[in-house]
Scaffold this active site. Structure first.
Site, mmCIF file in Angstrom:
data_model
loop_
_atom_site.group_PDB
_atom_site.id
_atom_site.type_symbol
_atom_site.label_atom_id
_atom_site.label_comp_id
_atom_site.label_asym_id
_atom_site.label_seq_id
_atom_site.Cartn_x
_atom_site.Cartn_y
_atom_site.Cartn_z
ATOM 1 N N ASP A 149 14.017 -2.630 -4.692
ATOM 2 C CA ASP A 149 14.511 -3.540 -4.400
ATOM 3 C C ASP A 149 15.144 -4.776 -4.161
ATOM 4 O OD1 ASP A 149 12.788 -2.149 -1.767
ATOM 5 O OD2 ASP A 149 11.410 -2.552 -2.702
ATOM 6 N N GLY A 190 6.396 4.720 -7.921
ATOM 7 C CA GLY A 190 7.023 3.495 -8.821
ATOM 8 C C GLY A 190 5.852 2.215 -8.682
ATOM 9 N N HIS A 191 4.788 2.218 -7.634
ATOM 10 C CA HIS A 191 4.072 0.880 -7.597
ATOM 11 C C HIS A 191 2.967 1.008 -8.822
ATOM 12 C CE1 HIS A 191 4.996 2.083 -3.189
ATOM 13 N NE2 HIS A 191 4.991 0.369 -3.465
ATOM 14 N N GLY A 238 0.644 -1.020 0.179
ATOM 15 C CA GLY A 238 0.444 -0.113 -0.007
ATOM 16 C C GLY A 238 0.612 1.180 -0.092
ATOM 17 N N GLN A 280 16.076 -8.888 -3.132
ATOM 18 C CA GLN A 280 14.334 -8.757 -2.706
ATOM 19 C C GLN A 280 14.048 -9.426 -3.942
ATOM 20 O OE1 GLN A 280 11.003 -7.286 -0.904
ATOM 21 N NE2 GLN A 280 9.421 -6.371 -3.007
HETATM 22 O O1 PAF Z 1 8.435 -4.989 -1.802
HETATM 23 C C1 PAF Z 1 7.070 -4.646 -1.011
HETATM 24 O O2 PAF Z 1 6.557 -4.019 -0.592
HETATM 25 C C2 PAF Z 1 6.939 -5.904 0.075
HETATM 26 O O3 PAF Z 1 8.115 -6.280 -0.001
HETATM 27 C C3 PAF Z 1 5.961 -7.204 -0.876
HETATM 28 C C4 PAF Z 1 6.822 -8.117 -2.184
HETATM 29 C C5 PAF Z 1 4.620 -6.500 -1.228
HETATM 30 C C6 PAF Z 1 5.922 -8.707 0.017
HETATM 31 O O4 PAF Z 1 4.957 -8.003 1.146
#
Ligand code: PAF
Length: 271
Positions: free
Chosen positions: A141, A27-28, A22, A144
Site C-alpha cells: 500500500d 504479508g501481515h 484482520g 498509504q
Molecule cells: O492497511 C490496512 O490494513 C489499513 O488501511 C490500516 C493501516 C490497518 C488502517 O485501517
C-alpha cells in the site's frame, strides 16, 4: 489498551504496533515478525475501519477470520491483540478527522474519496491508544505508506514508521486480503499486475528511462489481459506521489475485485 502501553513505557519497554484489518496472511505476518525482532512488546490491532470504505466499497463483505488470526498471532508470540469495536472507536458525537493534504490527493485519494482521511484518522487513534515506538506497514500500500509517514511527521508523533517489502505468491501476485475474492481464472489474470511491473523494472535496468514508454509498456501488458481493467498505471515520486518518479503504481480491476500493486523501478524486481 492505553493502560497496558503506559505501563510498558514506564517499565522502559519498547513497543511495536502492527495495524491490520484482520484476514491475516503472510504479508501481515512478515510485519509481525519484524516488529517482534525490533521491539520488547508487540501489539497487533485488528479493526476493519468503517470510515476508510466508500459507500459502494466492500466493507460489508471484507474477509474476516478472527479465530485463525488469533491463532497465528499467538503462535507468533505477540504480546497483545487490540480488537476495538466500531462503537468504541467512533462513539456517538465523535467527529474529528485527520486530513493529511497533498500526498493523499492523487490516485487512490481521488478514486476513493475519503479513504485516506479514514486511514489517517484511525492510524492516529491507534498510535495514541498503543503509544508505540515503531509502527509497521506493508509497501504494497505504497500511497498509504506515504500518507502515514507524512502524518507521523506532521503530528509530531515521534513514532518511527517501518515499511516492509511486499510479499508475493510464486506467480508474483502481491498478497492481499482481497485476493480471497478472486476465482481461479481471475487469480491467473491477476498475475498481469506483477508481470507488468517486472517488465518495467527490467526495461529500466536496461536503460529505458522514458516515463511514457515505460508506462505504455506496462499498459500494453495489462491491456492484453482480457479480465483486467486498468484504473491507473503511473510513475510517481514515492514520497510526494505528485511529481513523476520511479515508483510504478497500479490499480487494476480483475472482474469485480480492485487490486493495487507497485514497484520502484530503480530496484530489481524480486524472484
Ligand atoms: O492497511 C490496512 O490494513 C489499513 O488501511 C490500516 C493501516 C490497518 C488502517 O485501517
Amino acid at each position: 489498551m492505553l493502560e497496558a502501553s503506559r505501563r510498558w513505557r514506564r517499565e522502559g519497554l519498547s513497543i511495536g504496533l502492527v495495524p491490520t484489518m484482520g484476514a491475516l496472511h503472510a504479508g501481515h505476518m512478515s510485519l509481525v515478525a519484524k516488529a517482534c525482532s525490533d521491539n520488547d512488546m508487540v501489539v497487533v490491532s485488528v479493526f476493519v475501519n468503517p470510515i476508510q470504505f466508500g459507500p459502494r466499497e466492500d466493507l460489508e463483505r471484507y474477509p474476516s477470520s478472527p479465530d485463525r488470526d488469533l491463532e497465528l498471532l499467538t503462535k507468533a508470540g505477540v504480546d497483545a491483540v487490540y480488537v476495538p469495536t466500531a462503537a468504541a472507536m467512533y462513539p456517538p458525537g465523535a467527529s474529528s478527522r485527520v486530513r493529511v493534504g497533498r500526498v493523499a490527493e492523487p490516485l487512490e485519494g481521488s478514486l476513493r474519496p475519503g479513504h485516506f482521511e479514514g486511514v489517517a484518522t484511525v492510524v492516529a487513534k491507534l498510535l495514541n491508544a498503543t503509544q508505540p515506538d515503531r509502527a509497521y506497514f506493508g509497501q504494497k500500500d505504497a500511497q498509504q505508506v506515504a500518507v502515514v509517514k507524512r502524518l507521523a511527521l506532521d503530528l509530531d508523533t515521534g513514532v518511527e514508521i517501518c515499511v516492509c517489502p511486499t510479499v508475493r505468491e510464486a506467480n508474483g501476485l502481491a498478497l492481499s486480503s482481497r485476493n480471497a475474492y478472486l476465482g481461479p481464472h481471475e487469480r491467473k489474470a491477476a498475475a498481469s499486475l506483477s508481470l507488468s511491473l517486472r517488465w518495467a523494472a527490467e526495461a529500466y535496468a536496461k536503460g529505458e528511462q522514458d516515463q511514457s514508454r515505460l508506462r505504455r509498456g506496462i499498459l500494453d501488458i495489462l491491456e492484453a489481459e482480457p479480465l483486467a481493467k486498468v484504473a491507473y498505471a503511473e510513475l510517481v515520486d514515492p514520497e510526494t506521489f505528485g511529481a513523476p518518479g520511479t515508483l510504478a503504481v497500479l490499480a487494476v480491476w480483475i472482474g469485480k475485485t480492485r487490486l493495487i500493486d507497485n514497484h520502484d523501478l530503480a530496484q530489481p524486481f524480486p524472484g
